[in-house]
Motif scaffolding. Structure first.
Motif, PDB file in Angstrom:
ATOM      1  N   PHE A  96      48.013  27.190  31.135  1.00 33.75           N
ATOM      2  CA  PHE A  96      46.928  27.901  30.462  1.00 33.75           C
ATOM      3  C   PHE A  96      47.076  29.404  30.677  1.00 33.75           C
ATOM      4  N   GLU A  97      47.631  30.072  29.662  1.00 32.52           N
ATOM      5  CA  GLU A  97      47.749  31.528  29.771  1.00 32.52           C
ATOM      6  C   GLU A  97      46.422  32.161  29.388  1.00 32.52           C
ATOM      7  N   THR A  98      46.033  33.174  30.146  1.00 32.61           N
ATOM      8  CA  THR A  98      44.791  33.858  29.808  1.00 32.61           C
ATOM      9  C   THR A  98      45.125  35.121  29.011  1.00 32.61           C
ATOM     10  N   GLY A  99      44.125  35.940  28.778  1.00 38.18           N
ATOM     11  CA  GLY A  99      44.335  37.142  27.982  1.00 38.18           C
ATOM     12  C   GLY A  99      43.938  36.911  26.535  1.00 38.18           C
ATOM     13  N   VAL A 100      44.291  37.867  25.679  1.00 38.63           N
ATOM     14  CA  VAL A 100      43.890  37.783  24.279  1.00 38.63           C
ATOM     15  C   VAL A 100      44.977  37.118  23.452  1.00 38.63           C
ATOM     16  N   ARG A 101      44.584  36.157  22.628  1.00 41.82           N
ATOM     17  CA  ARG A 101      45.520  35.538  21.702  1.00 41.82           C
ATOM     18  C   ARG A 101      45.135  35.929  20.292  1.00 41.82           C
ATOM     19  N   ASN A 102      46.011  36.614  19.617  1.00 40.87           N
ATOM     20  CA  ASN A 102      45.755  36.973  18.232  1.00 40.87           C
ATOM     21  C   ASN A 102      46.438  35.963  17.339  1.00 40.87           C
ATOM     22  N   TRP A 112      37.351  41.690  23.554  1.00 40.12           N
ATOM     23  CA  TRP A 112      37.071  42.906  24.313  1.00 40.12           C
ATOM     24  C   TRP A 112      36.731  42.646  25.782  1.00 40.12           C
ATOM     25  N   LEU A 113      36.851  41.392  26.225  1.00 39.72           N
ATOM     26  CA  LEU A 113      36.542  41.093  27.621  1.00 39.72           C
ATOM     27  C   LEU A 113      37.821  41.118  28.450  1.00 39.72           C
ATOM     28  N   ASP A 114      37.675  41.090  29.773  1.00 46.50           N
ATOM     29  CA  ASP A 114      38.847  41.115  30.633  1.00 46.50           C
ATOM     30  C   ASP A 114      38.563  40.362  31.926  1.00 46.50           C
ATOM     31  N   HIS A 115      38.974  39.109  31.982  1.00 42.73           N
ATOM     32  CA  HIS A 115      38.859  38.320  33.213  1.00 42.73           C
ATOM     33  C   HIS A 115      40.168  37.562  33.403  1.00 42.73           C
ATOM     34  N   PRO A 116      40.621  37.425  34.654  1.00 46.25           N
ATOM     35  CA  PRO A 116      41.905  36.746  34.887  1.00 46.25           C
ATOM     36  C   PRO A 116      41.875  35.265  34.533  1.00 46.25           C
ATOM     37  N   LYS A 158      29.981  36.604  32.289  1.00 42.61           N
ATOM     38  CA  LYS A 158      29.286  36.474  33.564  1.00 42.61           C
ATOM     39  C   LYS A 158      29.742  35.211  34.307  1.00 42.61           C
ATOM     40  N   VAL A 159      29.736  34.091  33.604  1.00 36.17           N
ATOM     41  CA  VAL A 159      30.063  32.827  34.255  1.00 36.17           C
ATOM     42  C   VAL A 159      31.536  32.792  34.681  1.00 36.17           C
ATOM     43  N   ALA A 160      32.408  33.407  33.881  1.00 38.92           N
ATOM     44  CA  ALA A 160      33.833  33.422  34.225  1.00 38.92           C
ATOM     45  C   ALA A 160      34.074  34.240  35.491  1.00 38.92           C
ATOM     46  N   SER A 161      33.346  35.345  35.654  1.00 40.46           N
ATOM     47  CA  SER A 161      33.570  36.156  36.853  1.00 40.46           C
ATOM     48  C   SER A 161      32.969  35.491  38.089  1.00 40.46           C
ATOM     49  N   GLU A 162      31.943  34.645  37.877  1.00 47.82           N
ATOM     50  CA  GLU A 162      31.339  33.948  39.018  1.00 47.82           C
ATOM     51  C   GLU A 162      32.150  32.719  39.448  1.00 47.82           C
ATOM     52  N   ASN A 163      32.994  32.229  38.545  1.00 46.05           N
ATOM     53  CA  ASN A 163      33.760  31.017  38.841  1.00 46.05           C
ATOM     54  C   ASN A 163      35.249  31.262  38.620  1.00 46.05           C
ATOM     55  N   PRO A 164      35.858  32.050  39.505  1.00 48.51           N
ATOM     56  CA  PRO A 164      37.263  32.431  39.301  1.00 48.51           C
ATOM     57  C   PRO A 164      38.227  31.249  39.338  1.00 48.51           C
ATOM     58  N   ASP A 165      37.796  30.106  39.900  1.00 48.57           N
ATOM     59  CA  ASP A 165      38.710  28.963  39.993  1.00 48.57           C
ATOM     60  C   ASP A 165      38.635  28.052  38.772  1.00 48.57           C
ATOM     61  N   LYS A 166      37.770  28.383  37.815  1.00 43.08           N
ATOM     62  CA  LYS A 166      37.673  27.583  36.592  1.00 43.08           C
ATOM     63  C   LYS A 166      38.267  28.363  35.424  1.00 43.08           C
ATOM     64  N   LEU A 167      38.615  27.630  34.368  1.00 48.90           N
ATOM     65  CA  LEU A 167      39.198  28.278  33.197  1.00 48.90           C
ATOM     66  C   LEU A 167      38.158  28.413  32.096  1.00 48.90           C
ATOM     67  N   PHE A 168      38.251  29.507  31.357  1.00 45.73           N
ATOM     68  CA  PHE A 168      37.321  29.736  30.258  1.00 45.73           C
ATOM     69  C   PHE A 168      38.091  30.201  29.030  1.00 45.73           C
ATOM     70  N   SER A 169      37.489  29.943  27.879  1.00 48.09           N
ATOM     71  CA  SER A 169      38.113  30.363  26.634  1.00 48.09           C
ATOM     72  C   SER A 169      36.999  30.666  25.639  1.00 48.09           C
ATOM     73  N   ILE A 170      37.188  31.660  24.792  1.00 47.17           N
ATOM     74  CA  ILE A 170      36.158  31.993  23.811  1.00 47.17           C
ATOM     75  C   ILE A 170      36.806  32.425  22.506  1.00 47.17           C
ATOM     76  N   ILE A 171      36.123  32.099  21.420  1.00 48.43           N
ATOM     77  CA  ILE A 171      36.667  32.361  20.088  1.00 48.43           C
ATOM     78  C   ILE A 171      35.969  33.557  19.451  1.00 48.43           C
ATOM     79  N   ASP A 172      36.738  34.401  18.781  1.00 49.19           N
ATOM     80  CA  ASP A 172      36.249  35.581  18.059  1.00 49.19           C
ATOM     81  C   ASP A 172      35.849  36.721  18.986  1.00 49.19           C
ATOM     82  N   VAL A 173      36.457  36.790  20.151  1.00 50.48           N
ATOM     83  CA  VAL A 173      36.168  37.868  21.096  1.00 50.48           C
ATOM     84  C   VAL A 173      37.510  38.401  21.587  1.00 50.48           C
TER      85      VAL A 173
END
Lengths: 333, 373
Positions: free
Chosen positions: A274-280, A116-120, A99-114
């Motif tokens: 900072f590349e986005t997307g999924v990192r395995n 299935w999401l898709d935000h640029p 939710k917060v990532a889609s509301e703030n497209p000019d900021k960067l976000f990262s999450i661990i153990d996920v």
């Protein structure tokens, strides 16, 4: 001459921009309910953050949530306070960061153990736990004198089945006749924190002939390690290096390098790359591995080490592929 | 030392005592904050700003307030019948199940005007049922209400864990939670409503449940002081024997009171499930049910008192989180300590200063009263 002036102007502008970027860089991390000193997942992230701060001198804003609503609130407050990159810890924060990532497209976000999401503007870290489990499976099968090894899982979810499946594959690759006994502690979140039951399951497995027991069960694993130590058998730790918990009895630990994910996030965001997307993160990326230190040096023979290193190299080279239970909700073994 | 303590004047009991208790708690908090190396005054300012001034913070404060109003009222209504309902936590939790079942399974095919009231009603009904059973056991079987309501909290927790990790768990992810509820069952956010009419305010979880809570405060007042049932509830609370001789069916009143209490607690889930989380999640009650006991005690079981106490606790929760943001040395454990101290002094030790205060006031006021004689 004119072009030279232009060049200097451009160079100055760029230099100013870079400095501004460095000055504007404000990282933040949101630890989850366990708190940053939980001896496991959150603490792993904390270690990565600490390493980043020690190396760069950049302070990272942090918050530990105490209730569900605070996850989203904390992320929003961090953005309001000028955070340029926000790291979420654990799949429980997936909805909030989405939710917060889609509301703030000019900021960067990262999450661990996920994954299935898709935000640029969102980077997601998933770990190839099955690859690390494969390696400790080899160690378990080679260390076993009885030809029977055990696995104790926490809550019965696909993630934990992936640990078990990788472990079985590794054990069978070292000794095709090995017998693997598997138990899950439960089907509810309390299975993550039930050391008494973990100990019971371990003793039952030992009674059935197991002499090495691998656990992927959060706080329940403490019971597995102590039960195996009490019975004079061996156990295998998980997530962080747990070799020290019962020196001489913990064969090794399967490492899940959440600290690497945390460190990478901050480092890449700082450098602007900072590349986005999924990192395995698997063996190739050093996102998983096994622990060797003074507590288990005597337990790991040269043959074991050679076998694990060879398997690791083969997996990295793509010669051996470890089946991921999560890919089809099935384990071929 | 006189053996008989004079009664405390009502204005002192309602206003002076809570303020003194709060001040003592704040002074001790100040000492602790000073001891860990921060300026207590700055911390207090941050806490106040964090609760009321920063963008969106008032919304968060009132969102917490909403939870406390419901759980506080739930404890208060039972308290008027001298029943100590410790089960607000479980009743709210099960209420969330009722709201969630409607919102997830029925609401997608229903319009808002039917889905939302139905979900709210089910929240209250499920909560009421979770209060009614201990009420029945107390009234008909003599099982102590404190024990049974505590036990019912555990049963509710186990039930919800099982449901949310099993039959109701959303596929394709790892958390124990349901799928998102239908939009027709959502409580509208106040910020977006204000946005429609042209006021731009920072987004916050504050939703229409706050209005529902204010209505509940008023209904509570009418119920307890203006209806026959309310009279019977208070009569049973004051003296069950006398109520019985007056022809009141005591066990019936106890059961009804506990059902009402559970129903109000269940409404807390309207705020959490339908208003904020938009899915049923584990532990969404987060201790609000227990804090409701302190809210009710501090609010003297009166709607206005409960509102003020809820506002205080809401500000504590929100302002406390802000302390954690602002100061590196103030961790969430310190915030918990501060909240705990205030609950201790305003809730648990609420009557500690009553006798000395009463004696002091009696000494100060008596000469004046003598003039009247």
């Amino acid at each position: 001459m004119k072009s030279l002036v232009k060049f200097f102007a451009a160079a100055t502008a760029m230099a100013v921009a870079t400095v501004a970027q460095a000055a504007d860089f404000k990282p933040a991390v949101i630890y989850d309910m366990g708190g940053k000193f939980d001896k496991s997942f959150n603490e792993g992230v904390y270690n990565g953050i600490k390493r980043f701060t020690d190396e760069t001198g950049v302070e990272v804003m942090e918050f530990e949530v105490t209730n569900e609503t605070q996850r989203e609130q904390a992320m929003q407050r961090m953005v309001q306070r000028g955070a340029t990159v926000v790291l979420g810890v654990g799949f429980a924060q997936a909805d909030a960061i989405s939710k917060v990532a889609s509301e703030n497209p000019d900021k960067l976000f990262s999450i661990i153990d996920v994954n299935w999401l898709d935000h640029p503007n969102l980077r997601q870290y998933a770990f190839k736990e099955h690859e690390g489990s494969y390696l400790v499976g080899i160690a378990a099968a080679m260390a076993s004198k009885t030809g029977t090894v055990g696995f104790v899982g926490g809550m019965d979810i696909p993630l934990i089945r992936a640990f078990a499946c990788g472990y079985v594959q590794g054990a069978k690759s070292a000794n095709a006749d090995v017998n693997v006994i598997q138990n899950m502690t439960g089907t509810t979140p309390s299975a993550w924190n039930d050391p008494a039951k973990g100990g019971e399951l371990t003793r039952a497995q030992i009674d059935r002939g197991a002499d090495v027991v691998y656990q992927a069960a959060g706080g329940t694993g403490v019971g597995v390690i102590s039960a195996a130590a009490d019975a004079g058998k061996m156990s295998i730790g998980v997530d962080s290096n747990q070799n020290h918990m019962a020196p001489g009895s913990v064969l090794t630990s399967m490492l899940k390098r959440v600290d690497v994910a945390a460190y990478q996030t901050m480092k890449d965001a700082m450098s602007g790359d900072f590349e986005t997307g999924v990192r395995n993160l698997g063996l190739a990326e050093e996102g998983v591995g096994w622990a060797l230190d003074e507590h288990n040096a005597a337990l790991i023979t040269d043959e074991m080490k050679a076998a694990m290193d060879a398997a690791s190299a083969a997996i990295v080279a793509g010669e051996v592929s470890v089946h991921d239970y999560r890919s089809d909700n099935n384990c071929p073994m | 030392m006189s053996a008989v303590t004079p009664p405390l004047p009502r204005w002192a009991d309602v206003f002076l005592l809570p303020i003194i208790n709060l001040s003592i708690a704040l002074i001790i908090c100040g000492v602790i904050i000073f001891a860990i190396g921060e300026n207590p005054w700055t911390a207090l300012i941050v806490m106040l700003k964090g609760a009321f001034v920063f963008p969106g913070s008032l919304g968060y404060t009132l969102y917490y307030t909403t939870n406390f109003i419901f759980t506080g009222l739930a404890v208060a209504v039972a308290f008027h019948a001298m029943m100590f309902n410790i089960g607000g936590e479980g009743q709210a939790y099960v209420g969330g199940l009722g709201a969630g079942l409607v919102a997830v399974f029925l609401a997608p095919s229903l319009p808002l005007l039917i889905a939302l009231p139905l979900a709210i009603m089910m929240a209250a009904l499920f909560g009421a049922f979770w209060g009614l059973v201990p009420g029945y056991l107390q009234a008909k079987r003599g099982s102590h209400i404190v024990i049974t309501t505590i036990m019912f909290n555990f049963i509710a927790a186990s039930l919800m864990v099982w449901l949310l990790s099993g039959p109701l768990m959303a596929p394709g992810q790892m958390s124990s939670q349901t799928v998102r509820i239908a939009e027709s069952a959502e409580m509208a956010k106040i910020a977006s409503l204000l946005g429609y009419v042209g006021f731009k305010v920072a987004s916050s979880p504050l939703n229409l449940s706050f209005v529902l809570a204010i209505i509940a405060l008023f209904v509570f007042w009418v119920l307890i002081w203006k209806t026959k049932l309310g009279y019977e509830i208070r009569a049973v609370g004051q003296n069950p024997e006398a109520a019985h001789y007056a022809g009141i069916n005591v066990s019936r009143i106890i059961i009804i009171t506990l059902a009402i209490s559970g129903g109000i607690a269940g409404l807390m889930s309207v705020n959490e499930i339908l208003g904020v989380q938009h899915k049923v999640i584990l532990n969404f009650t987060a201790g609000f049910g227990f804090t409701g006991i302190a809210v009710s005690l501090m609010g003297r079981n009166h709607p206005i008192g409960i509102f003020l106490a809820s506002l205080l606790f809401g500000a504590l929760y929100q302002g406390g989180a802000e302390l954690d943001f602002e100061f590196r040395t103030i961790t969430r454990e310190v915030v918990l300590l501060i909240q705990g101290l205030i609950i201790l002094f305003c809730g648990a030790l609420v009557h500690m200063l009553n006798p000395p205060m009463a004696r002091l006031l009696a000494r100060l006021i008596k000469p004046k009263e003598l003039d009247h004689v």
